[in-house]
Design a protein around this motif. Structure first.
Motif, PDB file in Angstrom:
ATOM      1  N   SER A 160       0.811  -1.218   0.000  1.00 35.47           N
ATOM      2  CA  SER A 160       0.000   0.000   0.000  1.00 35.47           C
ATOM      3  C   SER A 160       0.843   1.267   0.000  1.00 35.47           C
ATOM      4  N   ASP A 161       0.533   2.189  -0.896  1.00 36.47           N
ATOM      5  CA  ASP A 161       1.103   3.541  -0.847  1.00 36.47           C
ATOM      6  C   ASP A 161       0.340   4.391   0.169  1.00 36.47           C
ATOM      7  N   LEU A 162      -0.976   4.270   0.156  1.00 35.16           N
ATOM      8  CA  LEU A 162      -1.826   5.025   1.073  1.00 35.16           C
ATOM      9  C   LEU A 162      -1.413   4.817   2.523  1.00 35.16           C
ATOM     10  N   ALA A 163      -1.168   3.556   2.921  1.00 36.58           N
ATOM     11  CA  ALA A 163      -0.848   3.254   4.310  1.00 36.58           C
ATOM     12  C   ALA A 163       0.450   3.907   4.758  1.00 36.58           C
ATOM     13  N   VAL A 164       1.391   4.077   3.836  1.00 36.93           N
ATOM     14  CA  VAL A 164       2.665   4.715   4.186  1.00 36.93           C
ATOM     15  C   VAL A 164       2.432   6.167   4.584  1.00 36.93           C
ATOM     16  N   ALA A 165       1.641   6.881   3.785  1.00 43.49           N
ATOM     17  CA  ALA A 165       1.337   8.273   4.124  1.00 43.49           C
ATOM     18  C   ALA A 165       0.531   8.369   5.411  1.00 43.49           C
TER      19      ALA A 165
END
Length: 333
Positions: free
Chosen positions: A166-171
């Motif tokens: 996930s990219d979203l979870a990193v942010a």
């Protein structure tokens, strides 16, 4: 694909009852990950509980100035929301970097957090004879001696070296997000940094969600001071999973770092909050040498495999470049 039943839940109570009443039930948001895994036999649900009619598709400002994001908000709506773009730009950038427009139109926030690894030994499912502890607990990890170029360099174990996609979870990790959920016993919440379990000896147990729980949303506290940014390195410019990524926010006053937020993606089984780097940066100069030293402090714990050691200089360069950009942006405010 195993035959399955389908039910469109009318409300949260209905969804929870269905999930609790069928051990092999799965919640269905956009289906952009789950349906793929069903096709390969990795996921074999007896029942899909469609959540699209639940009243969880709103983005609202909280009393303290943060944001509450419903679990069925689409990635498209999240990235386009004016308050997300204004106050949490790294979050909007992460979503836009994550997938094509067609996928963003379907994918949901809750489903994004629950997506599973893209390790080839895992996603091959029933067509693969290779062992995978996520797919078949106790069978082994083929990636340790096989293809692991894209795999973990931090927080892995001998039982699994896959990364969370996930990219979203990193942010969200960089912004101290909290995941909210509902169970038959009532509501609960978990900081996103504790939402994903350490891989340890049980890589198939991926999250801290209670059995039968349903994600209802994500709560963001007020945005940190200073600018933020998400940067993703991948093999091609079109949509692809990250080789390494960074979500960062930096507050600089008179050349001194007052606060730093950093989270790495594609380096561990979960979004990796870079606490050592943050501590090294705070109170120090906002210059390239300090940024590089902070990255080195975080990466000192890395244990790369023979074919993914390139991720260490990649991440180091990413930290220096992104933080330099943020420091220059902060100086113009």
């Amino acid at each position: 694909m195993r035959e399955f039943r389908y039910h469109r839940a009318a409300d949260t109570v209905d969804a929870l009852a269905l999930l609790a009443g069928e051990p092999d039930a799965r919640p269905l948001g956009g289906g952009t990950n789950l349906v793929d895994l069903m096709k390969t036999g990795v996921e074999r649900p007896a029942l899909l509980v469609d959540l699209r009619d639940l009243p969880l598709d709103r983005i609202e400002t909280t009393a303290d100035g943060g944001l509450r994001i419903g679990a069925t908000v689409t990635n498209t709506d999240l990235a386009a929301h004016p308050e997300v773009r204004r106050r949490y730009p790294a979050l909007a950038q992460a979503v836009l970097a994550g997938a094509s427009g067609q996928l963003r139109n379907m994918a949901t926030v809750g489903g994004n957090l629950l997506q599973r690894t893209r390790c080839g030994y895992f996603t091959a499912g029933t067509v693969s004879a290779a062992p995978c502890n996520k797919r078949v607990p106790g069978s082994g990890c083929a990636a340790l001696t096989g293809e692991h170029r894209d795999h973990a360099v931090l927080g892995a174990s001998p039982h699994c070296v896959a990364v969370h996609p996930s990219d979203l979870a990193v942010a969200l990790a960089a912004f101290d997000a909290v995941v909210t959920h509902e169970t038959a016993e009532g509501p609960g919440e978990t900081p996103l940094t504790a939402f994903y379990r350490p891989v340890g000896a049980t890589p198939h147990r991926e999250t801290a969600l209670p059995p039968g729980a349903l994600i209802t949303g994500v709560v963001l506290p007020p945005a940190p001071p200073g600018p933020s940014r998400y940067r993703k390195v991948r093999d091609r410019a079109s949509y692809a999973f990250a080789l390494g990524s960074l979500a960062a926010a930096l507050d600089v006053r008179d050349g001194v770092v007052r606060e730093a937020r950093l989270a790495f993606g594609a380096v561990a089984s979960h979004p990796w909050r870079a606490r050592r780097a943050e501590q090294a940066l705070t109170g120090g100069p906002a210059d390239a040498a300090a940024f590089a030293a902070a990255a080195d402090a975080e990466l000192s714990a890395a244990r790369p495999l023979p074919r993914n050691g390139y991720k260490l200089p990649l991440l180091r360069g990413l930290v220096v470049r992104v933080l330099t950009e943020l420091a220059e942006e902060a100086a113009t405010r």
